[in-house]
Every structure is written in C-alpha cells, then in structure tokens.
Design a protein around this motif. Structure first.
Motif, PDB file in Angstrom:
ATOM      1  N   ASP A   1     -13.336  -4.996   8.332  1.00 28.80           N
ATOM      2  CA  ASP A   1     -13.785  -4.476   6.582  1.00 28.80           C
ATOM      3  C   ASP A   1     -13.837  -3.108   6.765  1.00 28.80           C
ATOM      4  OD1 ASP A   1     -13.571  -7.219   6.037  1.00 28.80           O
ATOM      5  OD2 ASP A   1     -15.462  -7.614   6.617  1.00 28.80           O
ATOM      6  N   TYR A   2     -13.057  -2.290   7.134  1.00 24.42           N
ATOM      7  CA  TYR A   2     -13.114  -0.877   6.979  1.00 24.42           C
ATOM      8  C   TYR A   2     -12.372  -0.401   5.806  1.00 24.42           C
ATOM      9  CZ  TYR A   2     -13.231   4.000   8.459  1.00 24.42           C
ATOM     10  OH  TYR A   2     -13.373   5.475   8.128  1.00 24.42           O
ATOM     11  N   SER A   3     -12.729   0.781   5.115  1.00 19.37           N
ATOM     12  CA  SER A   3     -12.248   1.022   3.869  1.00 19.37           C
ATOM     13  C   SER A   3     -11.511   2.315   4.435  1.00 19.37           C
ATOM     14  CB  SER A   3     -12.990   1.342   2.775  1.00 19.37           C
ATOM     15  OG  SER A   3     -12.504   1.637   1.638  1.00 19.37           O
ATOM     16  N   TYR A   4     -10.266   2.506   4.028  1.00 20.10           N
ATOM     17  CA  TYR A   4      -9.608   3.758   4.524  1.00 20.10           C
ATOM     18  C   TYR A   4      -8.499   3.984   3.440  1.00 20.10           C
ATOM     19  CZ  TYR A   4      -6.297   6.496   7.085  1.00 20.10           C
ATOM     20  OH  TYR A   4      -5.454   7.833   7.373  1.00 20.10           O
ATOM     21  N   LYS A   5      -8.135   5.413   3.167  1.00 23.76           N
ATOM     22  CA  LYS A   5      -7.516   6.039   2.023  1.00 23.76           C
ATOM     23  C   LYS A   5      -5.923   6.117   2.712  1.00 23.76           C
ATOM     24  CE  LYS A   5      -7.018   9.394  -1.633  1.00 23.76           C
ATOM     25  NZ  LYS A   5      -7.765  10.481  -2.197  1.00 23.76           N
ATOM     26  N   VAL A   6      -5.131   5.572   2.346  1.00 25.43           N
ATOM     27  CA  VAL A   6      -3.749   5.700   2.985  1.00 25.43           C
ATOM     28  C   VAL A   6      -3.338   7.241   2.893  1.00 25.43           C
ATOM     29  CG1 VAL A   6      -1.272   4.746   3.115  1.00 25.43           C
ATOM     30  CG2 VAL A   6      -3.137   3.350   2.705  1.00 25.43           C
ATOM     31  N   GLY A   7      -3.098   7.874   3.985  1.00 22.69           N
ATOM     32  CA  GLY A   7      -2.400   9.159   3.767  1.00 22.69           C
ATOM     33  C   GLY A   7      -3.588  10.278   4.241  1.00 22.69           C
TER      34      GLY A   7
ATOM     35  N   VAL B   1      -3.228  -3.413  13.092  1.00 20.27           N
ATOM     36  CA  VAL B   1      -3.937  -3.136  11.875  1.00 20.27           C
ATOM     37  C   VAL B   1      -3.550  -4.308  10.716  1.00 20.27           C
ATOM     38  CG1 VAL B   1      -2.276  -1.492  10.933  1.00 20.27           C
ATOM     39  CG2 VAL B   1      -4.660  -1.498   9.950  1.00 20.27           C
ATOM     40  N   LYS B   2      -4.432  -4.895  10.084  1.00 19.98           N
ATOM     41  CA  LYS B   2      -4.239  -6.151   9.087  1.00 19.98           C
ATOM     42  C   LYS B   2      -4.950  -5.527   8.038  1.00 19.98           C
ATOM     43  CE  LYS B   2      -4.730 -10.947   8.276  1.00 19.98           C
ATOM     44  NZ  LYS B   2      -5.121 -12.322   8.753  1.00 19.98           N
ATOM     45  N   VAL B   3      -4.297  -5.613   6.898  1.00 16.97           N
ATOM     46  CA  VAL B   3      -4.619  -5.341   5.471  1.00 16.97           C
ATOM     47  C   VAL B   3      -5.138  -6.715   4.758  1.00 16.97           C
ATOM     48  CG1 VAL B   3      -4.181  -4.487   3.206  1.00 16.97           C
ATOM     49  CG2 VAL B   3      -3.087  -3.391   5.427  1.00 16.97           C
ATOM     50  N   SER B   4      -6.509  -6.402   4.225  1.00 14.22           N
ATOM     51  CA  SER B   4      -6.994  -7.513   3.453  1.00 14.22           C
ATOM     52  C   SER B   4      -7.143  -7.599   2.212  1.00 14.22           C
ATOM     53  CB  SER B   4      -8.451  -8.085   4.067  1.00 14.22           C
ATOM     54  OG  SER B   4      -9.211  -7.041   4.055  1.00 14.22           O
ATOM     55  N   ALA B   5      -7.021  -6.183   1.672  1.00 13.10           N
ATOM     56  CA  ALA B   5      -6.893  -5.623   0.366  1.00 13.10           C
ATOM     57  C   ALA B   5      -6.577  -4.366   0.025  1.00 13.10           C
ATOM     58  CB  ALA B   5      -8.600  -5.926  -0.243  1.00 13.10           C
ATOM     59  N   VAL B   6      -5.872  -4.319  -1.169  1.00 11.31           N
ATOM     60  CA  VAL B   6      -5.255  -3.053  -1.449  1.00 11.31           C
ATOM     61  C   VAL B   6      -5.899  -2.558  -2.746  1.00 11.31           C
ATOM     62  CG1 VAL B   6      -3.024  -1.708  -1.845  1.00 11.31           C
ATOM     63  CG2 VAL B   6      -3.117  -3.325  -0.348  1.00 11.31           C
ATOM     64  N   LYS B   7      -6.573  -1.480  -3.012  1.00  6.85           N
ATOM     65  CA  LYS B   7      -6.899  -1.098  -4.141  1.00  6.85           C
ATOM     66  C   LYS B   7      -6.244   0.024  -4.634  1.00  6.85           C
ATOM     67  CE  LYS B   7     -11.561  -2.991  -3.176  1.00  6.85           C
ATOM     68  NZ  LYS B   7     -11.729  -4.152  -4.073  1.00  6.85           N
ATOM     69  N   GLU B   8      -6.177   0.351  -6.102  1.00 13.88           N
ATOM     70  CA  GLU B   8      -5.369   1.522  -6.726  1.00 13.88           C
ATOM     71  C   GLU B   8      -6.595   2.358  -7.210  1.00 13.88           C
ATOM     72  OE1 GLU B   8      -1.413   1.820  -8.734  1.00 13.88           O
ATOM     73  OE2 GLU B   8      -3.070   1.057 -10.026  1.00 13.88           O
TER      74      GLU B   8
ATOM     75  N   ALA C   1       0.864  -1.435  -0.021  1.00 20.31           N
ATOM     76  CA  ALA C   1      -0.168   0.013   0.096  1.00 20.31           C
ATOM     77  C   ALA C   1       1.021   1.375   0.095  1.00 20.31           C
ATOM     78  CB  ALA C   1      -0.780   0.262   1.175  1.00 20.31           C
ATOM     79  N   ALA C   2       0.424   2.408  -0.693  1.00 19.79           N
ATOM     80  CA  ALA C   2       1.040   3.760  -0.743  1.00 19.79           C
ATOM     81  C   ALA C   2       0.071   4.584  -0.575  1.00 19.79           C
ATOM     82  CB  ALA C   2       1.739   3.666  -2.087  1.00 19.79           C
ATOM     83  N   ASP C   3       0.505   5.954  -0.498  1.00 22.96           N
ATOM     84  CA  ASP C   3      -0.469   7.030  -0.335  1.00 22.96           C
ATOM     85  C   ASP C   3      -1.330   7.046  -1.530  1.00 22.96           C
ATOM     86  OD1 ASP C   3       0.683   7.642   2.104  1.00 22.96           O
ATOM     87  OD2 ASP C   3       1.746   9.527   1.432  1.00 22.96           O
ATOM     88  N   GLY C   4      -2.718   7.325  -0.937  1.00 23.38           N
ATOM     89  CA  GLY C   4      -3.660   7.178  -2.305  1.00 23.38           C
ATOM     90  C   GLY C   4      -4.290   6.251  -2.587  1.00 23.38           C
ATOM     91  N   ASP C   5      -3.826   5.045  -2.065  1.00 27.01           N
ATOM     92  CA  ASP C   5      -4.315   3.522  -2.197  1.00 27.01           C
ATOM     93  C   ASP C   5      -5.738   3.693  -1.236  1.00 27.01           C
ATOM     94  OD1 ASP C   5      -2.654   2.929  -4.056  1.00 27.01           O
ATOM     95  OD2 ASP C   5      -1.440   1.833  -2.840  1.00 27.01           O
ATOM     96  N   LEU C   6      -6.810   2.906  -1.377  1.00 24.05           N
ATOM     97  CA  LEU C   6      -7.698   2.508  -0.463  1.00 24.05           C
ATOM     98  C   LEU C   6      -7.600   1.220  -0.028  1.00 24.05           C
ATOM     99  CD1 LEU C   6      -9.004   5.094  -2.033  1.00 24.05           C
ATOM    100  CD2 LEU C   6     -11.339   3.852  -1.324  1.00 24.05           C
ATOM    101  N   VAL C   7      -7.470   0.909   1.214  1.00 22.86           N
ATOM    102  CA  VAL C   7      -7.156  -0.177   1.777  1.00 22.86           C
ATOM    103  C   VAL C   7      -8.313  -0.885   2.613  1.00 22.86           C
ATOM    104  CG1 VAL C   7      -4.768  -0.218   1.734  1.00 22.86           C
ATOM    105  CG2 VAL C   7      -6.094   0.412   3.723  1.00 22.86           C
TER     106      VAL C   7
ATOM    107  N   ALA D   1       1.740   3.218   9.634  1.00 29.03           N
ATOM    108  CA  ALA D   1       1.690   1.412   9.649  1.00 29.03           C
ATOM    109  C   ALA D   1       1.243   1.063   8.473  1.00 29.03           C
ATOM    110  CB  ALA D   1       1.126   1.332  10.854  1.00 29.03           C
ATOM    111  N   LEU D   2       0.541   1.683   7.715  1.00 28.22           N
ATOM    112  CA  LEU D   2       0.292   1.107   6.493  1.00 28.22           C
ATOM    113  C   LEU D   2       0.778   1.104   5.293  1.00 28.22           C
ATOM    114  CD1 LEU D   2      -3.839   2.382   6.823  1.00 28.22           C
ATOM    115  CD2 LEU D   2      -3.092  -0.337   6.975  1.00 28.22           C
ATOM    116  N   ARG D   3       1.659   2.082   5.245  1.00 28.35           N
ATOM    117  CA  ARG D   3       2.637   2.062   3.892  1.00 28.35           C
ATOM    118  C   ARG D   3       3.411   1.060   3.961  1.00 28.35           C
ATOM    119  NH1 ARG D   3       2.869   7.564   6.227  1.00 28.35           N
ATOM    120  NH2 ARG D   3       1.680   9.084   4.974  1.00 28.35           N
TER     121      ARG D   3
END
Length: 485
Positions: free
Chosen positions: A186-192, A233-240, A159-165, A203-205
C-alpha cells in the motif's frame, strides 16, 4: 630555557629545547610530594618522606621521569610561543639529553602553520552570470504551487507519468527466494518521479489497477546492495492529479495576492532575489579562486590525509543515509572512482589552503570577532545543520569547538572585505551590487550591521570549506575545518 628551531619543510619544524635544572625545581618538588603520598616507608608518615629517602627507596629515576613528564607540556608551549610557531598536530617529542642536576634537553617535531607571502588582493575583478529570470522559470514555480493544491481522483485507465499509484512491491533473488525487508504494501508513488528502484517507472507505465509487472533492478541497501534482484510490482489504484484553475480565485487561495498577475510578479521577485544570492556566491568563489591562484600555500600532507579521510567518511555516511552505494552514486555522476578521488582531493587541498590564506589575511588586517558576531554565526550553523540552537551551542561549548567557530567568522570577514573591494560584473558588463545585498536577496540601504551580515554570512561558509558539495553531490557542509592543536 633556550630553544632553537630547525625548519624541516615549509610545514614542519624541529624544536630543540635546553632546560637548566633549576627551572625543573618546581616540577621536581611536586614529583617528590606526589611520590611521598604514595609510598609506605617505616619510620615516616605518609606524605612526609624526605627526598633523599625517596631517592634511595624508590629511585631518583622515577622522580625525574615524573617531573619531566609534568613539565614537558608547559615547556613545549613556551618554546612554541618564543619561536612564534603555530602547531597543526600533536608533536613527536624525544628526550635527547638528561644530566642530573645540570641539564635536560628534548626535541619536538611538529607540523606547523606555513609562512605565506600574501598576493595582492586589492581591487580584484571577477565576472558572474547575468541575472536572468525566464518565463519558463516563473511558470515552473507557479505549476509547483498548483500541485500543492491539487486534488486526486481515481481513474480507470493505465498509469502515466504524474499519476499517483498505490502499489505492492516484492523483491526476490534470481532464484525466487524472498529477500528480507524487500516487501512494501500500500505504498503511494508518483510515476516518473524516479524516487524508487531503477526501472520501476518503466514497469508502472501502462499498468492499470489490478495489474502487475516484474522487472530486474538492484537494491541500494542491505546485504544484497548492488546485486541484481527480481522485483514484482502490483498496482491496486491509479489516481490522477487535478490541478486548480490558474485564476484570481486560486491566487487568493494559495497566496496573499488578489490576482494571478500579482502572484506571478511575486514569484518573479523571489526568483530574482535567489539569482542575486547565486551571483554573490559565485563572486565569492571567483575571488577565492583568484586568491588561491595568486598564492603559494604549502600544505602539511598529514593534515591533507586526515581531512581526506574525514571527508570520505562523511560522504559514505550520507550515501548510507540516502540508501545509495558508492558504485550507484558514481554511476549517477558518470564518474570513475579515480576521477572522484582526484576531485575530492583537489577540493580538500583548496579548502585547507583557503583557510591558511584567509587566516593570514585576517591577521594582516587585524580582524577580530565581536560576541554578537559569534552568536549570530552559531545560530546560522545550528539552522544549517537542522539542530536546536541551544543544543548546538551547548555542544560547541562542551567540546571546545568555539575557537573553530571564531576562526570561521574571522575567515568570513576577511573574505567579505576582499569581495567588497572587488569589481564584480555580470556577463553583459553590468556592475553587480553586493554591498547593498540583504540576506534575503533584496537590494536596499541597510544599516551597517545588516550590510555586513549580507556579505559575511555566506562568505564565512565559503571560507570555511571551499569543498562544499553541490546539491547533487552527497557531501554537505562540512564542518571541514582544519583542527589545530
């Protein structure tokens, strides 16, 4: 009735009132009738007991007490009117003399509206920032529009800034004990974005789907607010985000325009209009500041204290709604509590002083309020507070807040008239046209009513409360009006 006023301070007066007993006769008669309906005395029907019998059986003192208590409010108001005093709080009333059948005297101490010597306010000169819309400003708005039409795709990378995880999150005490309400799934969050706990972006980057990280942070609400906690925090999906191409097809999809050039031109126009409204607000603030600097406005300390308490409570409520502690807010503003309190007190004092000053100017100009103006103001206030207009107006009527709304309109018109007569220039020396400024920030030749609304609508807000917080601060509009008795 005779009354005399002793000025205890510029904002406090003591009224001494002498009332001949013949003026108390209607209240005495009413007191006898009231008591006669309440007592049972052999030989007399209820309500038909004569005054001499009531004096013997009940006591003349009880009659006098009731008569005086009933008469005092009207006598007090009459004394205020005779001496042209405007109270700002409830009075402290003492009965100082009572000679039966001869004279009744009382005193009333009360905070009153101060007498103000108006400064010269014709032809003020103020300066505001230049109206400048940069290419970067336009591009930022265009990119925001592209993001609204962006699509998301799963990626197999960190995950990088701007991604939705999509994340699961659990907060525990330093001892490993689970915290009630400290779990999210199952919370959707925008990194950064910085919209969650402090430290979560770091932590997410670098985390990919299936990976987790633990960091230390502080909760902003609950019993452990402000204390260090351990967060996993655990990531289950990374979306661009995939942004659409910035071309004419996008312009046609995202707007009513056929080309990107037309879209950019419209964005530029909208930004210019916003800048004009900012200039108008800055001009009003500068004019009001000049007025306050040029006037000496005594303030009742009790009123300032009451306003400060109300403002603190409002800020605390807004911080609570935002899930933020006062400590966290002060840290974000890089302020100490003493600096915050000093700034808040200055804003409150300026707000109260501006109300007194604009009321005096309105009085000198004999400014009134039309029904249509009041209706329009109530509608604006309802919109600002996000309430249904009908419910807002009903609440104002039921709780007798309409006089406050009238005062706001009057102050707004007073300030608007001064701003219109002021010379407003930008930093480059160019004149700033406020007279023809429409409510949407455009310039034109509106009808008289529209021209007045263009200046008045924001002006009465500034007049009502100069302590309105910026968008970065927690306190919003305040119905910070000074309540008058």
């Amino acid at each position: 009735m005779k009354s005399a006023v002793e000025t205890l301070s510029p904002t406090r007066a003591k009224i001494t009132v002498e009332v001949p007993f013949e003026e108390l006769k209607p209240s005495l008669d009413a007191a006898y009738q009231s008591i006669a309906k309440q007592v049972n005395i052999p030989g007399f029907r209820k309500g038909k007991v004569p005054p001499p019998v009531i004096d013997r059986q009940v006591g003349r003192g009880a009659v006098l007490d009731q008569a005086i208590n009933d008469a005092l409010p009207q006598l007090y108001v009459q004394a205020l009117q005779e001496n042209d005093l405007q109270p700002l709080a409830q009075p402290e009333i003492d009965v100082t003399r009572l000679e039966d059948n001869t004279l009744f005297e009382f005193t009333a101490e009360v905070d009153v509206r101060p007498s103000i010597e108006l400064p010269s306010y014709e032809g003020l000169s103020v300066q505001v920032d230049d109206l400048a819309v940069s290419d970067e400003d336009v591009q930022e708005q265009v990119e925001a529009l592209r993001e609204r039409f962006a699509t998301l795709k799963d990626v197999e990378r960190a995950a990088a800034d701007g991604d939705l995880v999509t994340i699961d999150l659990e907060a525990t005490t330093p001892d490993g004990e689970a915290i009630e309400g400290g779990q999210v799934s199952d919370y959707s969050y925008k990194v950064g974005s910085g919209d969650m706990l402090e430290g979560i972006d770091d932590a997410l980057r670098g985390l990919s789907a299936g990976e987790e990280s633990t960091f230390t942070s502080q909760l902003v609400g609950g019993d452990l607010a402000g204390q260090d906690v351990s967060v996993t925090v655990k990531v289950s999906a990374v979306k661009e985000q995939e942004l659409p191409e910035l071309d004419d097809d996008f312009a046609q999809t995202a707007s009513e325009f056929d080309t990107v050039e037309e879209l950019r031109a419209d964005v530029t126009t909208r930004l210019e209009r916003g800048k004009r409204l900012e200039q108008a607000a800055a001009a009003r603030d500068a004019v009001l500041e000049q007025l306050l600097d040029g006037a000496e406005v005594p303030l009742p300390e009790s009123l300032v204290t009451e306003e400060l308490a109300a403002r603190r409570q409002e800020i605390e409520q807004q911080l609570a709604y935002a899930g933020m502690t006062m400590e966290a807010y002060l840290d974000s503003e890089e302020q100490t509590i003493d600096e915050f309190e000093a700034e808040l007190e200055k804003r409150v004092r300026d707000a109260v002083a501006s109300q007194f000053l604009l009321d005096e100017i309105a009085k000198s100009q004999e400014i009134g309020v039309e029904q249509e103006e009041l209706q329009a103001h109530l509608m604006r206030r309802a919109q600002q507070s996000g309430q249904n207009p009908e419910e807002f107006i009903k609440h104002m009527l039921e709780h007798n807040h309409v006089p406050e709304m009238v005062s706001e309109v009057v102050r707004g018109k007073a300030l608007a008239s001064i701003v219109e007569s002021a010379t407003v220039t930008d930093e480059s020396g160019n004149p700033v046209d406020l007279k023809n400024l429409r409510p949407d920030g455009s310039l034109g030749e509106p009808a008289a009513e529209e021209a007045e609304d263009a200046v008045e609508a924001p002006a009465d807000e500034a007049a009502t409360d100069t302590a309105t917080e910026s968008s970065e601060e927690p306190a919003a509009d305040a119905e910070g009006d000074t309540k008058e008795s």
